[in-house]
Design a protein around this motif. Structure first.
Motif, PDB file in Angstrom:
ATOM      1  N   TRP A  88       0.843  -1.204   0.000  1.00 23.44           N
ATOM      2  CA  TRP A  88       0.000   0.000   0.000  1.00 23.44           C
ATOM      3  C   TRP A  88       0.872   1.246   0.000  1.00 23.44           C
ATOM      4  N   THR A  89       0.408   2.281  -0.679  1.00 28.47           N
ATOM      5  CA  THR A  89       1.140   3.542  -0.642  1.00 28.47           C
ATOM      6  C   THR A  89       0.626   4.384   0.524  1.00 28.47           C
ATOM      7  N   VAL A  90       1.323   5.494   0.772  1.00 29.11           N
ATOM      8  CA  VAL A  90       0.893   6.376   1.859  1.00 29.11           C
ATOM      9  C   VAL A  90      -0.464   6.990   1.572  1.00 29.11           C
ATOM     10  N   SER A  91      -0.863   7.033   0.318  1.00 33.00           N
ATOM     11  CA  SER A  91      -2.174   7.618   0.045  1.00 33.00           C
ATOM     12  C   SER A  91      -3.203   6.550  -0.305  1.00 33.00           C
ATOM     13  N   ASP A  92      -3.101   5.401   0.342  1.00 33.65           N
ATOM     14  CA  ASP A  92      -4.139   4.370   0.232  1.00 33.65           C
ATOM     15  C   ASP A  92      -4.289   3.776  -1.159  1.00 33.65           C
ATOM     16  N   ASP A  93      -3.238   3.762  -1.937  1.00 33.69           N
ATOM     17  CA  ASP A  93      -3.316   3.075  -3.224  1.00 33.69           C
ATOM     18  C   ASP A  93      -2.606   1.725  -3.104  1.00 33.69           C
ATOM     19  N   LEU A  94      -3.115   0.771  -3.875  1.00 32.21           N
ATOM     20  CA  LEU A  94      -2.534  -0.574  -3.829  1.00 32.21           C
ATOM     21  C   LEU A  94      -1.530  -0.745  -4.973  1.00 32.21           C
ATOM     22  N   LEU A  95      -0.341  -1.210  -4.624  1.00 34.34           N
ATOM     23  CA  LEU A  95       0.671  -1.473  -5.640  1.00 34.34           C
ATOM     24  C   LEU A  95       0.786  -2.978  -5.843  1.00 34.34           C
ATOM     25  N   CYS A  96       0.748  -3.424  -7.098  1.00 32.42           N
ATOM     26  CA  CYS A  96       0.937  -4.844  -7.371  1.00 32.42           C
ATOM     27  C   CYS A  96       2.176  -4.958  -8.255  1.00 32.42           C
ATOM     28  N   VAL A  97       3.251  -5.527  -7.685  1.00 30.63           N
ATOM     29  CA  VAL A  97       4.496  -5.623  -8.437  1.00 30.63           C
ATOM     30  C   VAL A  97       4.527  -6.971  -9.148  1.00 30.63           C
ATOM     31  N   GLN A  98       4.611  -6.932 -10.470  1.00 31.67           N
ATOM     32  CA  GLN A  98       4.601  -8.171 -11.240  1.00 31.67           C
ATOM     33  C   GLN A  98       6.016  -8.673 -11.489  1.00 31.67           C
ATOM     34  N   GLU A  99       6.069  -9.905 -11.866  1.00 31.25           N
ATOM     35  CA  GLU A  99       7.347 -10.560 -12.114  1.00 31.25           C
ATOM     36  C   GLU A  99       8.189  -9.816 -13.155  1.00 31.25           C
ATOM     37  N   ASP A 100       7.500  -9.190 -14.142  1.00 27.83           N
ATOM     38  CA  ASP A 100       8.231  -8.510 -15.220  1.00 27.83           C
ATOM     39  C   ASP A 100       8.630  -7.089 -14.848  1.00 27.83           C
ATOM     40  N   GLY A 101       8.397  -6.723 -13.590  1.00 22.07           N
ATOM     41  CA  GLY A 101       8.819  -5.393 -13.161  1.00 22.07           C
ATOM     42  C   GLY A 101       7.783  -4.307 -13.404  1.00 22.07           C
ATOM     43  N   THR A 102       6.622  -4.672 -13.934  1.00 23.77           N
ATOM     44  CA  THR A 102       5.555  -3.685 -14.083  1.00 23.77           C
ATOM     45  C   THR A 102       4.848  -3.542 -12.737  1.00 23.77           C
ATOM     46  N   VAL A 103       4.563  -2.312 -12.366  1.00 28.68           N
ATOM     47  CA  VAL A 103       3.830  -2.085 -11.123  1.00 28.68           C
ATOM     48  C   VAL A 103       2.471  -1.510 -11.483  1.00 28.68           C
ATOM     49  N   TYR A 137       9.816  10.816   1.601  1.00 30.36           N
ATOM     50  CA  TYR A 137       9.601  11.246   0.222  1.00 30.36           C
ATOM     51  C   TYR A 137       8.425  10.547  -0.431  1.00 30.36           C
ATOM     52  N   GLY A 138       7.748   9.673   0.315  1.00 31.53           N
ATOM     53  CA  GLY A 138       6.613   8.968  -0.257  1.00 31.53           C
ATOM     54  C   GLY A 138       6.831   7.470  -0.176  1.00 31.53           C
ATOM     55  N   THR A 139       6.125   6.761  -1.064  1.00 36.78           N
ATOM     56  CA  THR A 139       6.210   5.311  -1.051  1.00 36.78           C
ATOM     57  C   THR A 139       7.222   4.864  -2.094  1.00 36.78           C
ATOM     58  N   GLY A 140       8.056   3.915  -1.722  1.00 39.72           N
ATOM     59  CA  GLY A 140       9.070   3.463  -2.656  1.00 39.72           C
ATOM     60  C   GLY A 140       8.969   1.966  -2.933  1.00 39.72           C
ATOM     61  N   ILE A 451      -9.050  12.735   7.372  1.00 41.89           N
ATOM     62  CA  ILE A 451     -10.168  13.120   6.503  1.00 41.89           C
ATOM     63  C   ILE A 451      -9.937  12.588   5.089  1.00 41.89           C
ATOM     64  N   ASP A 452      -8.695  12.699   4.616  1.00 42.99           N
ATOM     65  CA  ASP A 452      -8.380  12.127   3.305  1.00 42.99           C
ATOM     66  C   ASP A 452      -8.729  10.649   3.249  1.00 42.99           C
TER      67      ASP A 452
END
Lengths: 835, 600
Positions: A88-103, A137-140, A451-452
């Motif tokens: 999860w990112t700091v702003s509630d988004d879901l990251l899915c990292v694939q085997e080929d490096g696409t997020v 600096y955010g989500t890495g 609130i966000d």
């Protein structure tokens, strides 16, 4: 109440407690087995990818998103590639990292947002392992590739990929690794057997943790604390090493006596912790390891996940959601068995008071004698903040309120703000919302972020309630929530433009500082141009409307809005846009209907595109301006013929503009230019470009009197001006004979005083005297004075009996040398005044 | 340093401090050593906000003037451009960046637009391919600059020309924005009055912006009760007349720019006696003129004929004060005397300066030329022979006196006659063109466009009516102890200030007829104040009015308004704001067109 300490376990000096947060309302058939799971910190959402290793299209993996209480928020089959990691990112988004490096990025309701790649190198050698981390600096995202190299992106909103240096001697996957943030830089800590390396942008440094037990031949697991300040290592000898993450200091080392690799490990500490501790999880066992030899053991009955928080660790399994934390100081003081802390006594006093027992007084007295009542109240308020059960919170707050009655001057803010905070916290902890925030986390994340988060979950009414309850300034609070609501609303396809525009405006009417253009942008992005235009109508800042209107290709509207705003830069922007978009004819037509834009564009052309300026004047039949245009152009022309030709154009235009004067004046100028040219050629005198006046002066000064006379006649120069001119020119030249001849040629239209004055100016008193006699009586005094003849000036002034003239003469007389004159003048002055 | 700004009715130092804070914040954004590249036009206005010392504190090590080619080398980390948003300047900046030496360590570029960033300019930078070279692109909102304790100026030189000649209302937008900034600091101004097209436009923009900013403004108790917006073209006459106050004359003769005047050095030479009389200073003497100087504040607004007396009175006081030392007997008395010494010495040098300036000015005012010119002006203003050829103007043209002087007079005659008969107008124009050159046909055309020159229409000359109703000419003006604003022009009461005076009492309703004769609409707007912010006036407390002159104001008009503020029974104090401080010469100059000279 009596059981507050029932779930407490001692560890060294401190206590640990496991608080039940929720009975999970999800129904998981296979438990947490065989799925990727990730839960966001700060009581965030949980994402599950079931059967993530399946590849056949008939049985696709299923991606599910739940709130912390297990309420389903989204669920859909996974159709993309093989997922290696969720986060999860700091702003509630879901990251899915694939085997080929696409997020791939999804919002927390399962909506697809975007995707990005971690670079060619990653996609070629494939992702082996990946970790998602948070920094200031955010989500890495950090990736270990099949080529055993690390690639890092510190902020996914501003992707700058960094490939870290090679780790020496690495032949297979490292036993474990972690991402650290140190000195404003993200680094990777890698364990290869018993060797530790720190990788930063440029170098790979080998490091040794101080005092690591020598029995270890391999580091099996490592974890970094929430604040990146601490590091824990678990070795194959079963030892847990704890220390600072800069590897300069060791805190403790404890032998767990377990040699199997654990499933997960996490720091469990809070700000102002009494001791550092780490939670380690094996298949069926959870261990809390602190600074002492003892450990706390919790058996586990099913697969679980640890979620590190800033003040504890959450444990999620198929059925339950718990929080494991060190018991906060205030709670410990109050609830510890046989505690005599002021807070504990106050709580006791209040209990007795409710029982109407006089013991209440005894307890109170005891606190007051030690002068600790204020401390007691503070403890109770603080403890209330750390308790989960509303009942316990209430009991503590009541006790605090009771204690406050016996204190004068106790500031109320602490109590009031805790009551407010708890009300908000209890509301968001409710399982329908499912945000199990602790008070410490809430204070850290701030109300803005809370609130966000509510807005991300589309819990608009609750968000508005919270804003109103906490009295957040409108534009940061209610207005902001309403804007998000409206942005969501405009994307609902089933309702008509009219209905949506109306509803939005109705709801937002009273809120101040709403940016309708942002909402309109959303509407436009979801393909509803008409709705966007309708919404823009409500935007009070016309400046804000313009860029979007341009984007929607509503340029005429954009132009009139830009003009309405009064911001000329904005008008220019639209005009330049139109200039590129439209063909010239249409462009000019449009400008014609907008005088403000037209004059601005003229200004622009005047500096940047002179030719266009002419076209514009032509279109408007503005002959006067065209005439002026040619005049200006003529001055840029070095060749006389061209210059005269341009002036001829001016003449034509001026006639068309019915400006006869300008036309005639221009014709005269052309004549003058030709004359000057001719004379230049004949006599070699540089004349072209001189004014008529200067031309004549120049001619006179070189003695070309005939030519001068000719100009004087041809151009109908007034006599007066010619006389002045000739007088000055001759004096300048010192041609006194000519001057005298000239003066006698006929009666001077400017009188003879100028002759006197001009001669004096050229320091020729003798010449000046010649003309004094010819000066009119009115100017005689002046003339005499000019040549310095005080005697005559006196005579003249007295003769004329003019008071002011007498005074003028007097002012020039000296009291010592001109005694007689002064006397006469004074006498005359007296009589003149009488008259 | 700027303490004099705090002493007025309204503490204008708040505005200056706000501006300084913004500047510091921007400078700190570009961390490390820096060099500023200045749009030359901005250095004057910036001088009123911050001295070099402030810049230095924030690591500004070098300053350059913006020009083509490459920026001089300087071992700094940052290059900061301070520029107005103008396309020509963008081209120069692009050239600067393109010619940056690739071999040197790279420097960070920043751009600060004053007073506002501009999409148009950024687009231009983009087209030139340098937009991405900038680390920071920011704006520095510098609209109204505190000039003195009761005076704000935008220092926007061409505002009148742009608004009335070129129909470019950019400066009015900045005006409206500036007034919004002012209201953010000093509270909403409840009443707005105005006269003229531009005034109307500014008021409209203000009301619109108020709606736009609804909710974001922090409510403050209003400091100003009224705003009066006046178009310069409502009163074209006043700037044409020669100002006769001390400050006005200094400006007429030497020109005051950004609060400074440059004077011929000869009169100020006495201090360098020991160096011998041979090398007189050749550099002009530069003096700052504002109310921080006690003596100047006292005499600046006096009619010049009253300045001599004031100076000699002051001289007596100062020498008396120095004599005091003979009376100081005890140690305590001497100590007290010594403690006052620096103040007294400052007063003495100030007196010396102004005595010299007054002498310089007096040489001019006692000359025949000055006297004759003034006589003609006064004849025009009283309506004598304004419909005939003026022989004085004729003579001046014949002698080729400075063109601006001629233009001032001819325009004045036209304004005082509500236009000139076509024949007369053409005669003057022809004389001017034949004498000064054909190119001035453009300038004359400009004068006609803004209404300074016009052919008389069939309409009656309404100037006499205006003059009588508004009492623009006062016969018995007292220059020493004035009782009416007409003292600033020794008889002529500036129209603009009369309008201001009548607005306060008895109100414009009494002069509706005359207002209709003057160009542009007149209007009144009210701005709602948030509940609880209505000012409760103490009995005897004066109202505060902000008078905004769109297109420029003269020092004499300011003096007249200050005079009104100080009048015992006026009941109103005035703060003055303007786009630019002008006088007839600078004003006419701004309207002139100079076609580029041919290249051969």
């Amino acid at each position: 109440m009596a059981f507050v300490t029932a779930n407490w376990n001692p560890l060294g000096e401190a206590f640990y407690r496991k608080v039940e947060l929720y009975d999970m309302s999800w129904k998981l058939k296979e438990g947490l087995r065989e799925c990727l799971i990730t839960a966001a910190p700060y009581g965030g959402p949980i994402a599950l990818l079931k059967g993530y290793q399946r590849r056949s299209p008939s049985t696709r993996p299923q991606l599910e998103i739940y709130s912390s209480s297990g309420v389903p928020m989204a669920s859909f089959p996974w159709k993309s590639g093989l997922v290696k990691q969720l986060g999860w990112t700091v702003s509630d988004d879901l990251l899915c990292v694939q085997e080929d490096g696409t997020v791939l990025v999804y919002d927390l309701l399962g909506g697809y947002k975007k995707h990005f790649s971690m670079g060619n190198e990653v996609s070629q050698s494939q992702v082996m392992e990946t970790k998602i981390f948070h920094s200031p600096y955010g989500t890495g995202v950090a990736i270990l590739t099949g080529a055993l190299r690390f690639t890092l992106a510190t902020n996914i909103d501003d992707i700058k990929l960094k490939r870290l240096p090679e780790v020496p001697g690495l032949e297979g996957a490292p036993t474990c690794w972690a991402v650290l943030t140190q000195d404003r830089q993200s680094k990777v800590l890698v364990a290869n057997g018993s060797h530790l390396f720190i990788l930063d942008n440029t170098s790979c440094t080998s490091v040794t943790p101080p005092g690591l037990s020598p029995q270890a031949s391999s580091i099996l697991h490592m974890c970094v604390s929430f604040s990146y300040k601490y590091l824990a290592l678990l070795t194959d000898s079963g030892h847990v090493w704890m220390g600072t993450s800069n590897l300069k200091e060791k805190i403790s080392e404890v032998d767990t006596n377990i040699r199997t690799p654990p499933k997960q490990m996490a720091w469990c500490r809070r700000p102002k912790s009494q001791q550092s501790s780490v939670v380690i999880m094996w298949d069926r066992l959870l261990l809390v390891v602190g600074e002492c030899k003892e450990m706390i053991q919790y058996p586990l009955d099913s697969d679980s996940v640890l979620v590190p928080e800033m003040d504890g660790v959450r444990i999620i399994n198929e059925t339950h959601h718990e929080l494991l934390q060190e018991v906060p100081g205030a709670c410990e003081e109050i609830f510890k068995i046989a505690s005599m802390a002021p807070g504990a006594l106050l709580l006791e006093a209040h209990k007795e008071y409710e029982k109407e027992s006089q013991k209440a007084d005894e307890y109170l007295r005891e606190i007051k004698e030690q002068n600790l009542l204020a401390e007691a109240v503070k403890q109770c308020v603080e403890a209330a903040g750390h308790e989960y059960e509303p009942e316990t919170q209430k009991t503590l707050l009541r006790a605090a309120s009771f204690g406050k009655c016996f204190l004068s001057n106790f500031p109320p803010e602490l109590f009031i703000s805790m009551c407010r905070d708890l009300r908000v916290l209890n509301a968001v902890r409710d399982y329908t919302v499912g945000m199990p925030l602790t008070h410490t986390q809430f204070k850290q994340m701030t109300i803005q972020v809370l609130i966000d988060r509510l807005v991300h979950r589309k819990l608009y009414p609750l968000a508005i309630e919270v804003c109103r309850f906490l009295k957040t300034p409108e534009y940061q609070g209610v207005s902001r929530v309403l804007k998000h609501w409206a942005c969501y609303k405009v994307q609902q396809k089933e309702e008509s433009d009219e209905v949506i525009a109306k509803t939005v405006n109705m709801r937002l009417a009273d809120a101040s500082g709403i940016s309708y253009s942002e909402i309109a942008t959303k509407a436009y992005e979801s393909g509803r141009t008409e709705l966007a235009i309708k919404l823009l109508e409500y935007e009070p800042r016309s400046g804000e409307q313009v860029p979007l209107l341009l984007k929607m290709k509503k340029s005429p509207l954009a132009l009139s809005k830009a003009i309405e705003s009064g911001d000329t830069d904005l008008v220019y922007t639209v005009v330049m846009y139109l200039k590129n978009e439209l063909n010239r004819g249409d462009f000019f037509m449009m400008l014609r209907n907008q005088p403000v834009a037209l004059s601005l564009y003229r200004q622009f052309c005047k500096h940047q595109e002179l030719n266009t300026l002419m076209d514009l004047f032509n279109q408007d039949d503005d002959h006067q301006e065209l005439g002026n245009y040619y005049v200006k152009a003529s001055y840029k022309e070095p060749r006389l013929e061209a210059r005269v030709a341009l002036l001829q154009n001016s003449v034509d235009e001026f006639y068309k503009a019915k400006n006869e004067f300008a036309a005639k004046a221009t014709e005269e100028e052309m004549r003058l230019l030709r004359f000057q040219r001719k004379l230049e050629e004949e006599k070699g005198e540089p004349l072209v470009g001189f004014s008529l006046h200067d031309t004549i002066t120049a001619l006179l000064s070189v003695g070309l009197h005939k030519r001068a006379e000719q100009l004087y006649k041809d151009f109908r120069v007034s006599d007066k001006r010619f006389w002045w001119l000739k007088l000055k020119a001759l004096a300048e030249k010192g041609d006194w004979d000519w001057l005298e001849k000239f003066a006698k040629s006929k009666k001077s239209p400017i009188g003879y005083l100028p002759f006197v004055e001009v001669c004096i100016k050229h320091q020729n008193k003798n010449e000046a005297r010649k003309y004094v006699s010819r000066v009119t009586p009115e100017q005689k005094v002046k003339a005499h004075l000019a040549v310095g003849d005080l005697q005559s000036a006196t005579e003249a002034a007295i003769e004329r009996r003019n008071e002011s003239e007498i005074i003028t003469v007097l002012s020039r007389c000296s009291a010592t040398t001109d005694v007689i004159l002064v006397e006469r003048l004074n006498r005359a002055k007296a009589t003149a005044a009488k008259k | 340093m700027a303490s004099h700004l705090s002493y007025g009715r309204v503490n204008l130092n708040i505005l200056r401090e706000a501006a300084r804070k913004d500047l510091r914040e921007f400078l700190d954004k570009c961390s490390g050593s820096k060099a500023i590249v200045w749009d030359e036009y901005l250095t004057g206005p910036f001088g009123l906000i911050a001295q070099y010392s402030l810049l230095k504190e924030h690591e500004v090590e070098k300053m350059f003037t913006l020009k083509g080619g490459h920026i001089p080398s300087a071992a700094v980390k940052n290059i900061v451009f301070f520029v107005r948003p103008r396309l020509e300047l963008m081209d120069i900046i692009a050239e600067n960046i393109a010619s940056e030496d690739k071999l040197q360590p790279p420097r960070d570029f920043h751009i600060l637009f004053v007073p506002r960033r501009s999409l148009l300019c950024e687009q231009r930078l983009k087209e030139k391919g340098v937009l991405n070279s900038f680390t920071n692109i920011d704006e520095y909102i510098l609209d109204l600059i505190p000039y003195d304790s009761d005076l704000l100026s935008m220092e926007s030189e061409n505002s009148f020309r742009e608004c009335y000649l070129e129909n470019d209302q950019t400066s009015l937008y900045h005006t409206a924005k500036g007034l919004m900034t002012l209201q953010a600091l000093y509270g909403t101004i409840p009443q707005i009055f105005g006269k003229g097209e531009c005034a109307r436009h500014v008021a409209n923009m203000m009301l619109r912006m108020k709606r736009e900013f609804a909710g974001t403004l922090i409510p403050t108790l209003p400091v100003f009760d009224t705003l009066l917006l006046l178009d310069r073209n409502v009163d074209l006459l006043t700037p044409l007349a020669t100002q006769l106050t001390y400050e006005g004359l200094i400006d007429e003769v030497y020109g005051i720019t950004n609060g400074y005047v440059k004077l011929p050095p000869e009169k100020f030479a006495q201090k360098k006696q020991e160096e011998g009389g041979k090398d007189l200073p050749t550099e002009p003497k530069k003096l700052q003129l504002n109310s921080a100087e006690e003596l100047y504040a006292e005499i600046r607004d006096k009619n010049f004929n009253a300045v001599g007396a004031a100076l000699s009175k002051k001289a007596k006081i100062i020498s008396a004060a120095f004599e005091e030392r003979h009376n100081a007997k005890t140690v305590g008395e001497i100590k007290q005397f010594v403690s006052q010494l620096p103040h007294m010495q400052a007063a003495r040098s100030s007196l010396a300066n102004h005595t010299s300036i007054a002498e310089l000015v007096k040489d001019i005012t006692t000359s025949d030329v000055f006297f004759e010119n003034l006589t003609v002006e006064q004849e025009f203003m009283t309506g004598v022979d304004t419909d005939k050829v003026c022989t004085y103007i004729e003579d001046c043209i014949a002698q080729k006196d400075p063109l601006i002087k001629i233009l001032r007079l001819v325009c004045m005659q036209s304004v005082c006659n509500n236009g000139l008969k076509q024949k007369l107008l053409d005669y003057y124009k022809r004389e001017i063109i034949q004498t000064y050159g054909y190119e001035h046909i453009l300038t004359l055309n400009n004068m006609e466009k803004v209404g300074l020159l016009k052919p008389q229409s069939t309409m009656r000359n309404n100037y006499p009516t205006i003059r009588k109703t508004l009492k623009l000419w006062m016969e018995d003006t007292n220059e020493q102890n004035p009782n009416d604003i007409s003292y600033v022009y020794s008889g002529y009461a500036p129209l603009s200030v009369r309008l201001t005076q009548l607005l306060a009492r008895p109100g414009w309703r009494s002069i509706e007829e005359v207002l209709k004769m003057l160009p542009g609409p007149h209007f009144e707007e009210r701005q709602q104040l948030p509940a609880g912010l209505h000012k409760k006036r103490q009995p005897g407390e004066n109202r505060t009015t902000l008078v905004f002159f769109l297109g420029g104001v003269t020092y004499a008009e300011i003096a007249a308004l200050r005079f009104l503020s100080q009048m015992e029974d006026s009941g109103t104090e005035y703060i003055i704001a303007t786009t630019k401080l002008i006088n007839g010469t600078s004003w006419i100059k701004s309207l002139m067109d100079h076609p580029e000279a041919p290249l051969f």
